[in-house]
Enzyme design. Structure first.
Site, mmCIF file in Angstrom:
data_model
loop_
_atom_site.group_PDB
_atom_site.id
_atom_site.type_symbol
_atom_site.label_atom_id
_atom_site.label_comp_id
_atom_site.label_asym_id
_atom_site.label_seq_id
_atom_site.Cartn_x
_atom_site.Cartn_y
_atom_site.Cartn_z
ATOM 1 N N ASP A 115 4.772 10.358 -12.950
ATOM 2 C CA ASP A 115 5.837 9.838 -13.799
ATOM 3 C C ASP A 115 5.392 9.680 -15.239
ATOM 4 O OD1 ASP A 115 8.365 8.849 -14.236
ATOM 5 O OD2 ASP A 115 7.739 6.773 -13.945
ATOM 6 N N VAL A 116 6.099 10.350 -16.135
ATOM 7 C CA VAL A 116 5.868 10.163 -17.568
ATOM 8 C C VAL A 116 7.221 10.019 -18.255
ATOM 9 C CG1 VAL A 116 3.669 11.402 -17.746
ATOM 10 C CG2 VAL A 116 5.790 12.679 -17.903
ATOM 11 N N ALA A 117 7.232 9.329 -19.397
ATOM 12 C CA ALA A 117 8.497 9.143 -20.111
ATOM 13 C C ALA A 117 9.036 10.498 -20.572
ATOM 14 C CB ALA A 117 8.282 8.216 -21.304
ATOM 15 N N GLY A 167 16.738 8.767 -21.066
ATOM 16 C CA GLY A 167 17.553 7.863 -21.884
ATOM 17 C C GLY A 167 18.662 7.091 -21.233
ATOM 18 N N CYS A 172 16.402 0.931 -20.966
ATOM 19 C CA CYS A 172 15.823 1.974 -21.808
ATOM 20 C C CYS A 172 16.384 1.887 -23.233
ATOM 21 C CB CYS A 172 16.211 3.301 -21.178
ATOM 22 S SG CYS A 172 15.887 4.688 -22.212
ATOM 23 N N THR A 174 15.387 4.476 -25.472
ATOM 24 C CA THR A 174 14.989 5.775 -26.043
ATOM 25 C C THR A 174 16.076 6.341 -26.965
ATOM 26 O OG1 THR A 174 13.519 6.238 -24.216
ATOM 27 C CG2 THR A 174 14.313 8.144 -25.439
ATOM 28 N N GLY A 206 18.396 6.802 -13.209
ATOM 29 C CA GLY A 206 18.816 5.975 -14.335
ATOM 30 C C GLY A 206 20.290 6.074 -14.642
ATOM 31 N N THR A 297 33.520 6.347 -0.779
ATOM 32 C CA THR A 297 33.666 7.541 -1.634
ATOM 33 C C THR A 297 33.784 8.792 -0.772
ATOM 34 O OG1 THR A 297 32.123 6.516 -3.167
ATOM 35 C CG2 THR A 297 32.662 8.819 -3.573
ATOM 36 N N THR A 299 34.808 9.084 2.217
ATOM 37 C CA THR A 299 36.100 9.116 2.904
ATOM 38 C C THR A 299 37.204 9.597 1.954
ATOM 39 O OG1 THR A 299 35.287 7.152 4.023
ATOM 40 C CG2 THR A 299 37.543 7.764 4.475
HETATM 41 P P1 5GP Z 1 18.399 2.060 -14.287
HETATM 42 O O1 5GP Z 1 18.651 2.261 -12.822
HETATM 43 O O2 5GP Z 1 17.863 0.699 -14.569
HETATM 44 O O3 5GP Z 1 19.558 2.415 -15.146
HETATM 45 O O4 5GP Z 1 17.259 3.114 -14.693
HETATM 46 C C1 5GP Z 1 15.984 3.113 -14.085
HETATM 47 C C2 5GP Z 1 15.115 4.116 -14.796
HETATM 48 O O5 5GP Z 1 14.983 3.805 -16.192
HETATM 49 C C3 5GP Z 1 13.672 4.160 -14.324
HETATM 50 O O6 5GP Z 1 13.502 4.806 -13.102
HETATM 51 C C4 5GP Z 1 12.992 4.883 -15.479
HETATM 52 O O7 5GP Z 1 13.153 6.283 -15.402
HETATM 53 C C5 5GP Z 1 13.784 4.384 -16.678
HETATM 54 N N1 5GP Z 1 13.054 3.338 -17.412
HETATM 55 C C6 5GP Z 1 12.473 2.210 -16.930
HETATM 56 N N2 5GP Z 1 11.916 1.480 -17.900
HETATM 57 C C7 5GP Z 1 12.117 2.165 -19.051
HETATM 58 C C8 5GP Z 1 11.754 1.939 -20.420
HETATM 59 O O8 5GP Z 1 11.144 0.932 -20.789
HETATM 60 N N3 5GP Z 1 12.112 2.900 -21.302
HETATM 61 C C9 5GP Z 1 12.784 4.028 -20.910
HETATM 62 N N4 5GP Z 1 13.074 4.940 -21.848
HETATM 63 N N5 5GP Z 1 13.177 4.262 -19.651
HETATM 64 C C10 5GP Z 1 12.839 3.347 -18.734
#
Ligand code: 5GP
Length: 333
Positions: A115-117, A167, A172, A174, A206, A297, A299
């Site tokens: 996992d990377v941003a 994003g 998040c 971003t 997300g 949904t 159904t």
């Molecule tokens: P949620 O279900 O809360 O809408 O999204 C979860 C996802 O948000 C996580 O799996 C991850 O990919 C992303 N995420 C979590 N923390 C951060 C953050 O601090 N910054 C960003 N850009 N994304 C995040």
């Protein structure tokens, strides 16, 4: 510079059109799905919802609840797996996660999450290739990306499942901090098509804030849906202050950096929110609400199994009709 003229859509921009159906009861809808993965050849049967590997979500408290429903938990790499036995059967619903610079130890896991941003770097592709070479039989989840060409590049490098979403996350920042992103419904539609063409799978990660969003993510073609904010702030996975609030934070927030690295590097900006969430009560209730929503949904759309929802779905484009209020308050970043 170039502007792409095709409109891209978020969950709020569409609704699923109801269709005539022969289904008689919601309880007959099958949410379980069997998967066989492209590279690892592993075969699993689960309800394809995954808790996000965030400190406040991907922990043992969440795992204990979700595994009862045959749902997966991706553990935060900063939350050691206390309480979990090393018996592979007990570990089946838990997935460890690793960053780009971490060395990988498998333990009893059948799958790992790389996992990377920003999954768009050459170095990340190399990490996926090296991991595949070292562990031919492990199921590799890799992300995040949001476009078809990078989905295919990660699969060809050795990923079985690509994690899609840049994003959209509830914690998040971003989009606000960098201007970068991709509307999540379109990202899922496009990346799912790219992955399925190569017999691989995707996770829509997300942006789901309601059970209806989870349904739209599956309807758009996500094989799995990953949830962060929706699962955070519950009795089983959080600590509460005197006013019964929990803190849920993004993994790029200053709080995550301080908790996990002891500092915020000068060259980095926070791309995550810190939110205060009222105690949401039992996670079991939230999970049942999501699963009940999905059955309903299916159904409405005439899908006897969750796996058929996507091909049964016609989305209609709507003016933004949902005027949402969220049960969280941003208190920092
Ligand atoms: P949620 O279900 O809360 O809408 O999204 C979860 C996802 O948000 C996580 O799996 C991850 O990919 C992303 N995420 C979590 N923390 C951060 C953050 O601090 N910054 C960003 N850009 N994304 C995040």
């Amino acid at each position: 510079m170039r502007i792409e003229e095709n409109t891209k859509y978020d969950f709020d921009d569409v609704l699923i059109k109801p269709k005539r159906s022969t289904l008689t009861s919601r309880k007959d809808v099958v949410l379980h799905r069997t998967f066989k993965f492209k590279h690892s050849k592993a075969q699993i049967d689960v309800v394809p919802i995954i808790a996000a590997n965030m400190d406040s979500v991907g922990n043992y408290g969440t795992y204990k609840v979700l595994s009862k429903y045959h749902m997966l938990t991706c553990f935060s790499k900063f939350k050691p797996l206390q309480g979990i036995s090393s018996n592979p059967e007990d570990y089946f619903y838990g997935i460890p996660s690793f960053g780009i610079n971490d060395s990988i130890t498998l333990g009893p896991a059948w799958a790992i999450c790389l996992d990377v941003a920003n999954g768009y770097t050459e170095k990340f592709i190399d990490k996926v290739k090296d991991t595949r070479a070292e562990f031919p039989k492990i199921t590799i989840i890799a992300g995040n990306v949001c476009t078809h060409e990078m989905t295919q590049a990660l699969i060809l490098a050795g990923a079985d499942i690509v994690k899609v979403g840049i994003g959209p996350g509830s914690n998040c920042l971003t989009r606000e901090k960098t201007g970068v992103g991709y509307p999540q419904l379109s990202a899922i539609i496009e990346c799912a098509e790219a992955a399925h063409a190569l017999d691989a799978h995707i996770i829509g990660d997300g942006g789901c804030n309601t059970p209806g969003d989870v349904a739209k993510a599956f309807a758009a073609g996500a094989d799995f849906v990953m949830l962060g904010g929706m699962l955070g702030g519950h009795e089983e996975n959080s600590d509460f202050d005197d006013e019964n609030n929990a803190i849920v934070y993004g993994m790029s927030s200053t709080l995550a950096m301080k908790n996990n690295y002891g500092k915020v590097s000068e060259y980095k900006t926070s791309e995550g929110r810190i939110t205060k969430v009222k105690n949401k009560g039992s996670l079991n209730n939230t999970v049942q609400d999501i699963l009940g929503g999905l059955r309903s949904t299916c159904t409405y759309a005439g899908a006897s199994e969750l796996k058929h929802l996507s091909k049964c779905t016609s989305f209609i484009k709507v003016n933004n009709i949902l005027n949402r209020t969220y049960e969280r308050e941003t208190i920092g970043e």
